[in-house]
Design an enzyme around this catalytic site. Structure first.
Site, PDB file in Angstrom:
ATOM      1  N   SER A   1      -2.243   5.995   0.226  1.00  0.00           N
ATOM      2  CA  SER A   1      -1.596   4.310   0.039  1.00  0.00           C
ATOM      3  C   SER A   1      -1.236   4.489  -1.110  1.00  0.00           C
ATOM      4  CB  SER A   1      -2.436   3.343   0.791  1.00  0.00           C
ATOM      5  OG  SER A   1      -1.739   1.997   0.539  1.00  0.00           O
ATOM      6  N   HIS A   2      -2.356   3.096  -2.634  1.00  0.00           N
ATOM      7  CA  HIS A   2      -2.156   2.689  -3.824  1.00  0.00           C
ATOM      8  C   HIS A   2      -2.882   3.312  -4.353  1.00  0.00           C
ATOM      9  CE1 HIS A   2      -5.126   1.008  -1.316  1.00  0.00           C
ATOM     10  NE2 HIS A   2      -5.949   0.759  -1.799  1.00  0.00           N
TER      11      HIS A   2
ATOM     12  N   LYS B   1      -3.030   9.713   8.210  1.00  0.00           N
ATOM     13  CA  LYS B   1      -2.932   9.223   9.012  1.00  0.00           C
ATOM     14  C   LYS B   1      -2.618   9.283  10.747  1.00  0.00           C
ATOM     15  CE  LYS B   1      -1.269   5.258   8.089  1.00  0.00           C
ATOM     16  NZ  LYS B   1      -0.578   3.598   8.279  1.00  0.00           N
TER      17      LYS B   1
ATOM     18  N   ASP C   1       3.469  -0.147  -3.147  1.00  0.00           N
ATOM     19  CA  ASP C   1       2.546   0.346  -3.476  1.00  0.00           C
ATOM     20  C   ASP C   1       2.998   1.936  -3.267  1.00  0.00           C
ATOM     21  OD1 ASP C   1       2.928   0.676  -0.482  1.00  0.00           O
ATOM     22  OD2 ASP C   1       0.607   1.340  -0.779  1.00  0.00           O
TER      23      ASP C   1
ATOM     24  N   ASP D   1       3.044   3.948  -0.789  1.00  0.00           N
ATOM     25  CA  ASP D   1       3.235   4.517   0.706  1.00  0.00           C
ATOM     26  C   ASP D   1       4.365   3.661   1.447  1.00  0.00           C
ATOM     27  OD1 ASP D   1       1.784   3.148   0.921  1.00  0.00           O
ATOM     28  OD2 ASP D   1       1.575   3.854   2.885  1.00  0.00           O
TER      29      ASP D   1
ATOM     30  N   ASP E   1       4.022   0.446   1.613  1.00  0.00           N
ATOM     31  CA  ASP E   1       3.610  -0.829   2.494  1.00  0.00           C
ATOM     32  C   ASP E   1       3.192  -1.881   1.721  1.00  0.00           C
ATOM     33  OD1 ASP E   1       1.470   0.295   1.945  1.00  0.00           O
ATOM     34  OD2 ASP E   1       0.476   0.542   4.043  1.00  0.00           O
ATOM     35  N   ARG E   2       2.880  -1.788   0.771  1.00  0.00           N
ATOM     36  CA  ARG E   2       2.372  -3.199   0.078  1.00  0.00           C
ATOM     37  C   ARG E   2       3.506  -3.695  -0.823  1.00  0.00           C
ATOM     38  NH1 ARG E   2      -3.727  -2.939  -1.922  1.00  0.00           N
ATOM     39  NH2 ARG E   2      -4.415  -1.829   0.035  1.00  0.00           N
TER      40      ARG E   2
ATOM     41  N   LYS F   1       2.683  -2.309   8.015  1.00  0.00           N
ATOM     42  CA  LYS F   1       3.000  -3.868   6.590  1.00  0.00           C
ATOM     43  C   LYS F   1       4.572  -3.098   5.946  1.00  0.00           C
ATOM     44  CE  LYS F   1      -1.016  -2.238   3.646  1.00  0.00           C
ATOM     45  NZ  LYS F   1      -2.355  -2.490   3.481  1.00  0.00           N
TER      46      LYS F   1
ATOM     47  N   ARG G   1     -16.553  -6.113  -2.209  1.00  0.00           N
ATOM     48  CA  ARG G   1     -14.870  -6.646  -2.448  1.00  0.00           C
ATOM     49  C   ARG G   1     -16.077  -8.396  -1.695  1.00  0.00           C
ATOM     50  NH1 ARG G   1     -11.089  -3.435  -3.214  1.00  0.00           N
ATOM     51  NH2 ARG G   1     -11.020  -2.514  -1.319  1.00  0.00           N
TER      52      ARG G   1
HETATM   53  C1  G1P Z   1      -7.809  -2.186   1.535  1.00  0.00           C
HETATM   54  C2  G1P Z   1      -7.362  -4.296   1.654  1.00  0.00           C
HETATM   55  C3  G1P Z   1      -6.989  -3.855   3.196  1.00  0.00           C
HETATM   56  C4  G1P Z   1      -6.153  -2.703   3.742  1.00  0.00           C
HETATM   57  C5  G1P Z   1      -6.357  -1.298   3.284  1.00  0.00           C
HETATM   58  C6  G1P Z   1      -4.935  -0.231   3.802  1.00  0.00           C
HETATM   59  O1  G1P Z   1      -8.941  -1.596   2.534  1.00  0.00           O
HETATM   60  O2  G1P Z   1      -8.440  -4.361   1.191  1.00  0.00           O
HETATM   61  O3  G1P Z   1      -6.688  -5.378   3.312  1.00  0.00           O
HETATM   62  O4  G1P Z   1      -5.619  -3.010   4.995  1.00  0.00           O
HETATM   63  O5  G1P Z   1      -7.260  -0.912   1.681  1.00  0.00           O
HETATM   64  O6  G1P Z   1      -4.242  -0.703   2.546  1.00  0.00           O
HETATM   65  P1  G1P Z   1     -10.600  -2.019   2.207  1.00  0.00           P
HETATM   66  O7  G1P Z   1     -10.376  -0.766   1.479  1.00  0.00           O
HETATM   67  O8  G1P Z   1     -11.020  -2.982   1.826  1.00  0.00           O
HETATM   68  O9  G1P Z   1     -11.347  -1.470   3.709  1.00  0.00           O
HETATM   69 ZN    ZN Z   2      -0.265   1.462   1.422  1.00  0.00          ZN
END
Ligand code: G1P
Ligand code: ZN
Length: 543
Positions: A113-114, A126, A277, A279, A281-282, A376, A496
């Site tokens: 992801s990010h 995944k 981001d 991939d 999705d954000r 997303k 968090r």
């Molecule tokens: C984080 C975000 C969550 C999102 C996830 C995947 O997870 O808080 O909303 O779904 O990344 O992109 P966390 O690191 O808080 O478990």
């Molecule tokens: Zn992502």
């Protein structure tokens, strides 16, 4: 081509987190690591013989090598048909769309992801289920169980598959179909939104910048915004994907996408700006002089979705993850919609979407989407914004202020404390847990603690229960503090802390968020003992 069965032993720590397995790239590259996990997925979903799967990733470092390994393992495990994005590339929402459109048995998505990419950064993998979404907890639990008992995996000895040419080929009886990563997803977007209205908006001189952050969405954005919607060349910034995302952090927020935020705050601000981001999705939404928080964006999209053709008959319901601000709840109340509160992570929306209980959902972490896929979808959110802007014909700032004036305003921020010791994190959470019963009804910073609990989710569709999903306190006057540990980090623990204040005061459209939330930040530190236990006096990131 020889089919081999390789002896292996379980590797510790292959437990999927909030979104699949994420680890440092070098860990994924170590002996048997990827192979073990892939075999555990195959075993965990009851074998893959005769099945059809989708395969692709965000193009980060090791994506290309991992795809070749997975193809050889899939063929050796009897997969009948593999649908692969050209060059091994698929954005997460595009992968979800292919899984659904081709009625496959699911898919494998390679992404962290990010998180940054590179040999010294992160990698991830995944499994998504046939409905198109991330595997739910019973499936990931089975995959994890497999990782702890695995003794062998199957793989083919073969040359690399050419992923650059569209069309079909054969690998030891497995059909490999290389598809355009963008086309089907972009066609889907045309069915959801009023492309003519958005085209007219651009033709009228409306200015827009999209920052792809050197990640997967560059080609998707070029195709949709420039080719299909007629936005001028130069609309897409950093549009060429690179394996290390240009050395950056492909996370669309005011910290990592600062150049774009600086642009909208400066004299040359476009009318609208957005980013996505690693991939895809954000999303991040910006107007002239304004950053729209993801929670506000979700609420505004829910309130205005009917302006887009796909949602013209209204929404079945909405959902948000628990820590996401309750701004969308206000819209749901005003419109008489069902509103669900789920644990963090997209997988929890899957059942609600499949059951038709909700149409739109989102998370404070910049994820928003609808029932068009089961992930997303960053560009989807941006297109819905464009559709709304094309109809409303007002600046982003005016729309947001009008929204607050109509529904009330929720001030919101997330404080992240990264890389804290696991032991400190445990101490902090057990301390909080012990304190919860004594807090209810008492006073905190001059306010009454109305509720104090640890969130457990009871899925209304399948009855499953997910416990320990975050500690939350609500305070009189609309305040809320939530504490949880990240489930996506690859080193140490990330705490968090989510702060929220809610008000119906119309004057609040002009209040300063930092000032409004400052007392709550102090309270959070006090009640959890953040500084005392972790030694941290300030968060690493405020999102
Ligand atoms: C984080 C975000 C969550 C999102 C996830 C995947 O997870 O808080 O909303 O779904 O990344 O992109 P966390 O690191 O808080 O478990
Ligand atoms: Zn992502």
């Amino acid at each position: 081509m020889e089919q081999m069965t390789i002896k292996t032993t379980p590797i510790e720590g292959q437990k999927p987190g909030t979104s699949g397995l994420r680890k440092p790239t070098r860990t994924f590259m170590s002996a048997h690591y990827l192979e073990n996990y892939v075999q555990a997925i195959f075993n965990g979903i009851g074998g893959v013989a005769g099945k059809t799967l989708v395969l692709g990733g965000d193009g980060r470092f090791f994506n290309d090598r991992a795809i070749q390994v997975i193809l050889r393992m899939a063929a050796a495990n009897g997969v009948a048909h593999m649908i692969v994005g050209q060059g091994g590339i698929l954005s997460t929402p595009a992968a979800s769309n292919l899984i659904i459109q081709h009625k496959t048995d699911g898919g494998l998505i390679l992404s962290a992801s990010h998180n940054p990419g590179g040999i010294d950064a992160d990698f991830g993998l995944k499994y998504n289920v046939p409905a198109g979404g991330p595997a739910p907890e019973d499936v990931t639990a089975e995959i994890f169980a497999q990782t702890t008992t695995l003794s062998e995996y199957k793989i083919l000895e073969a040359q690399d598959v050419d992923l650059s040419t569209l069309g079909s080929s054969d690998l030891a009886g497995m059909r490999i179909e290389i598809v355009d990563p963008v086309h089907d997803w972009a066609d889907l977007m045309e069915t959801l939104f009023d492309f003519d209205a958005i085209r007219a908006l651009f033709a009228g001189g409306f200015t827009f910048r999209f920052d792809a952050m050197h990640a997967v969405t560059g080609p998707y954005a070029e195709d949709v915004f420039v080719n299909r919607l007629g936005a001028p060349q130069g609309t897409v910034l950093n549009g060429t994907p690179s394996p290390d995302f240009g050395g950056g952090h492909p996370d669309p927020n005011p910290i990592w996408a600062k150049p774009l935020v600086d642009l909208v705050m400066g004299p040359d601000a476009p009318d609208f700006a957005a980013a996505s981001d690693g991939d895809g999705d954000r999303n991040m939404i910006l107007g002239k002089g304004l950053y729209v928080t993801p929670s506000d964006s979700l609420a505004l999209l829910a309130a205005n979705a009917h302006l887009a053709p796909a949602y013209k008959d209204g929404l079945a319901g909405v959902a948000r993850s628990m820590p996401t601000s309750r701004a969308v709840d206000r819209v749901a109340t005003a419109k008489g919609l069902d509103c669900y509160e789920t644990p963090t992570g997209w997988k929890f929306f899957g059942n609600l979407l499949d059951a038709g209980r909700i149409t739109i959902c989102g998370e404070e972490s910049a994820g928003t989407s609808s029932d068009h896929v089961r992930e997303k979808d960053g560009l989807w959110a941006i297109l819905l914004w464009l559709n709304i802007l094309a109809v409303r014909k007002k600046p982003v700032l005016d729309l947001v202020r009008a929204h607050w004036a109509e529904f009330g305003r929720n001030f919101y921020a997330r404080y992240d404390y990264e890389g804290i010791e696991a032991e400190s994190a445990n101490t902090l959470f057990s301390g909080l847990r012990d304190a919860l019963p004594g807090l209810v009804g008492g006073e905190l910073g001059g306010r009454i603690v109305e509720t104090a609990d640890e969130f457990s989710y009871h899925d209304p569709v399948d009855g499953s229960v997910s416990s320990a999903q975050g500690i939350r306190l609500t305070l009189s006057g609309g305040g809320r503090i939530v504490f949880r540990l990240s489930g996506t980090g690859t080193v140490g623990a990330t705490l968090r802390v989510y702060l929220e204040e809610a008000t119906d005061d119309p004057a609040a459209v002009d209040w300063d968020q930092t000032e409004v939330l400052a007392p709550l930040a102090a309270l959070a530190d006090d009640v959890a003992g953040i500084a005392r236990i972790t030694g941290r006096t300030a968060p690493d990131v405020i999102a």
